[in-house]
Design a protein around this motif. Structure first.
Motif, short mmCIF file in Angstrom:
data_model
loop_
_atom_site.label_atom_id
_atom_site.label_comp_id
_atom_site.label_asym_id
_atom_site.label_seq_id
_atom_site.Cartn_x
_atom_site.Cartn_y
_atom_site.Cartn_z
N LEU A 20 0.82 -1.21 0.00
CA LEU A 20 0.00 0.00 0.00
C LEU A 20 0.86 1.26 0.00
CD1 LEU A 20 -2.88 -0.80 2.53
CD2 LEU A 20 -2.98 -0.82 0.03
N LYS A 21 1.86 1.30 0.88
CA LYS A 21 2.65 2.51 1.06
C LYS A 21 3.61 2.77 -0.11
CE LYS A 21 1.54 4.42 5.12
NZ LYS A 21 2.41 4.58 6.29
N LYS A 22 4.19 1.71 -0.67
CA LYS A 22 5.24 1.88 -1.68
C LYS A 22 4.74 1.74 -3.12
CE LYS A 22 8.48 2.02 1.55
NZ LYS A 22 9.24 3.27 1.86
N TYR A 23 3.67 0.97 -3.33
CA TYR A 23 3.31 0.63 -4.70
C TYR A 23 1.88 1.02 -5.09
CZ TYR A 23 7.52 -2.20 -4.22
OH TYR A 23 8.82 -2.63 -3.99
N SER A 24 1.12 1.61 -4.19
CA SER A 24 -0.25 1.99 -4.52
C SER A 24 -0.36 3.50 -4.66
CB SER A 24 -1.21 1.51 -3.43
OG SER A 24 -2.52 2.00 -3.67
N PHE A 25 -1.14 3.95 -5.65
CA PHE A 25 -1.37 5.38 -5.87
C PHE A 25 -2.85 5.72 -5.70
CE2 PHE A 25 2.24 3.93 -8.39
CZ PHE A 25 3.24 4.77 -7.92
N TYR A 26 -3.58 4.82 -5.05
CA TYR A 26 -5.03 5.02 -4.92
C TYR A 26 -5.34 6.20 -3.99
CZ TYR A 26 -9.83 4.07 -3.47
OH TYR A 26 -11.16 4.19 -3.17
N LYS A 27 -4.80 6.15 -2.79
CA LYS A 27 -5.04 7.21 -1.81
C LYS A 27 -3.87 7.27 -0.84
CE LYS A 27 -10.08 7.60 -1.63
NZ LYS A 27 -11.25 7.75 -0.73
N ARG A 28 -3.87 8.28 -0.01
CA ARG A 28 -2.91 8.32 1.10
C ARG A 28 -3.47 7.47 2.22
NH1 ARG A 28 -0.84 14.20 2.59
NH2 ARG A 28 0.57 12.89 3.83
N PHE A 29 -2.61 6.63 2.79
CA PHE A 29 -3.06 5.69 3.80
C PHE A 29 -2.44 6.00 5.15
CE2 PHE A 29 -2.95 3.22 -0.23
CZ PHE A 29 -4.31 3.00 -0.35
N GLU A 30 -3.29 5.97 6.18
CA GLU A 30 -2.81 5.98 7.55
C GLU A 30 -3.04 4.58 8.10
OE1 GLU A 30 -3.91 8.04 11.83
OE2 GLU A 30 -4.09 9.25 9.99
N LEU A 31 -1.94 3.88 8.39
CA LEU A 31 -2.03 2.49 8.80
C LEU A 31 -1.86 2.35 10.30
CD1 LEU A 31 0.08 0.79 5.96
CD2 LEU A 31 -2.34 1.43 5.96
N ILE A 32 -2.74 1.58 10.91
CA ILE A 32 -2.68 1.29 12.34
C ILE A 32 -2.44 -0.21 12.48
CG2 ILE A 32 -4.02 1.15 14.47
CD1 ILE A 32 -4.60 3.91 11.92
N GLY A 33 -1.42 -0.60 13.23
CA GLY A 33 -1.06 -2.01 13.35
C GLY A 33 -1.37 -2.58 14.71
N THR A 34 -1.66 -3.88 14.75
CA THR A 34 -1.85 -4.59 16.02
C THR A 34 -1.07 -5.90 15.99
OG1 THR A 34 -3.80 -5.89 15.37
CG2 THR A 34 -4.20 -3.67 16.24
N ASP A 35 -0.72 -6.36 17.18
CA ASP A 35 -0.10 -7.68 17.31
C ASP A 35 -0.26 -8.14 18.75
OD1 ASP A 35 1.86 -9.39 15.37
OD2 ASP A 35 2.31 -9.79 17.47
N ILE A 36 -0.23 -9.46 18.96
CA ILE A 36 -0.38 -9.98 20.32
C ILE A 36 0.95 -10.01 21.07
CG2 ILE A 36 -2.38 -11.37 19.64
CD1 ILE A 36 -0.56 -13.84 19.69
N ASN A 37 2.06 -9.81 20.35
CA ASN A 37 3.39 -9.90 20.94
C ASN A 37 3.99 -8.50 21.09
OD1 ASN A 37 6.00 -10.44 21.70
ND2 ASN A 37 6.57 -11.49 19.80
N PRO A 38 4.27 -8.04 22.31
CA PRO A 38 4.83 -6.70 22.48
C PRO A 38 6.21 -6.53 21.86
CG PRO A 38 4.87 -7.90 24.56
CD PRO A 38 4.05 -8.72 23.61
N LEU A 39 6.88 -7.64 21.52
CA LEU A 39 8.19 -7.57 20.88
C LEU A 39 8.11 -7.62 19.35
CD1 LEU A 39 10.21 -9.96 23.25
CD2 LEU A 39 9.98 -7.47 23.38
N ALA A 40 6.90 -7.63 18.80
CA ALA A 40 6.73 -7.71 17.36
C ALA A 40 7.31 -6.47 16.69
CB ALA A 40 5.24 -7.85 17.01
N ILE A 41 8.19 -6.67 15.73
CA ILE A 41 8.91 -5.55 15.12
C ILE A 41 7.97 -4.56 14.44
CG2 ILE A 41 9.33 -6.80 12.96
CD1 ILE A 41 12.05 -5.33 12.84
#
Length: 355
Positions: A20-41
């Motif tokens: 989405l961020k590098k190869y899409s020209f559709y719209k500007r994206f604000e991405l919110i991430g989740t993970d169950i591991n607090p050490l997830a990169i």
């Protein structure tokens, strides 16, 4: 546009974000991430994710409360659900109540079937599209029966899970018994005739009853292959982007049968994995209910399934709903690693460097 992406500790969600961020020209994206591991990169990759959260596992009683809070607080437009267990949780919820936001989620009947490779194989066996297979538990006493049925070397792995969990080429009973012992968390195994040919993937994007986009690739080598006895880690390091309409036709034949069998709507994103036999005939080894880790490589080659998914969920009126199999330049390969953007080049150019 605000998009939630779950499981950002894994390579597939981060690959989706990069597409989405590098190869899409559709719209500007604000991405919110989740993970169950607090050490997830991924939780700390600020160049990809504007915000990130540690959340409970999908099986936790507070999962939905926490997710709803994140969706509301960030005014999320679309959720991209990628870990298999979360896909199952969202598809189960979809059976009884509306999803909390727009998301491309398959029907539960289809998802539940596909996560169990033994069930999928049993249902498809009469189509001559899956390899001869035997399912057995770790407590099975007479393992010789597996050899009697498959008559030769075979591939064994867990009936569920991803990234080649519990997978190994087996040549004798001692090897099989030892492999069972060193995989204590695997309770059910599936053994399938060993197929020596190409390892292929067909991507299939369905939306509201229609197959809209497909594309094919070959997995050749794997990241950190030396750490797995099978040589397969589930993360492709070198692959080929292919134009294979016959493979798409076989994938569609299987999917059509499974949709009819389950009564599920033709809706969701699926990755159909094939392995070829010694004569080049492809057999389905598994069908994933989600994107896989080299999604960004497809996007770099012009097949941006991440952008397609978002545009469909956003009801983009300019999206061409006519079916399209993405076609790539001939001889196009990709190289990738866990912490790098993919490199695309012609395979002939790669060979020239070592000639």
């Amino acid at each position: 546009m605000k998009i939630l992406i779950t499981g950002v500790g894994g390579p597939t969600p981060r690959s989706f974000a990069i597409a989405l961020k590098k190869y899409s020209f559709y719209k500007r994206f604000e991405l919110i991430g989740t993970d169950i591991n607090p050490l997830a990169i991924g939780l700390y990759q600020n160049e990809l994710f504007n915000k990130s959260y540690v959340v409970p596992p999908a099986s936790h009683p507070e999962y939905w409360n926490v997710m709803q809070s994140i969706l509301t607080e960030n005014k999320i437009d679309i959720a991209i659900i990628l870990p298999e267990l979360e896909v199952m949780a969202w598809s189960k919820r979809k059976e009884t109540q509306p999803l909390p936001c727009k998301a491309l989620i398959p029907d539960f009947s289809m998802a539940d079937l596909l996560v169990d490779k033994s069930k999928m194989t049993e249902i498809l066996k009469d189509l001559d599209i899956v390899p001869p297979s035997v399912t057995f538990s770790r407590d099975t006493e007479n393992l010789q029966e597996v050899f009697n049925v498959l008559k030769g070397n075979f591939w064994v792995r867990s009936t569920s899970g991803t990234s080649g969990l519990g997978s190994l080429k087996v040549e004798d009973e001692d090897s099989l018994r030892n492999w069972i012992q060193i995989n204590p968390n695997v309770t059910q195994f599936i053994a399938s005739k060993f197929l020596p040919g190409r390892n292929l993937a067909c991507k299939m994007l369905y939306h509201n009853g229609e197959l809209l986009r497909t594309a094919c690739a070959e997995r050749v080598n794997y990241i950190m292959a030396k750490v797995a006895p099978s040589g397969i880690t589930g993360n492709t390091s070198f692959g080929r982007l292919l134009n294979e309409p016959k493979l798409v036709a076989e994938a569609k034949r299987a999917m059509d049968f499974l949709f009819q069998y389950t009564g599920a709507a033709q809706h969701g994103f699926f990755t159909v994995d094939f392995k070829e036999d010694e004569n080049g005939k492809p057999y389905i080894t598994e069908i994933n209910v989600r994107h896989v880790a080299f999604t960004q490589c497809f996007a770099a080659g012009g097949a941006n399934f991440a952008s397609d998914t978002v545009r469909l969920l956003n009801d983009d009126v300019t999206f061409d709903r006519n079916y399209k199999m993405y076609e790539f330049e001939k001889d196009l390969i990709f190289l990738r690693d866990v912490d790098s953007l993919p490199i695309l080049m012609k395979e002939a150019e790669l060979l020239q460097k070592f000639s």
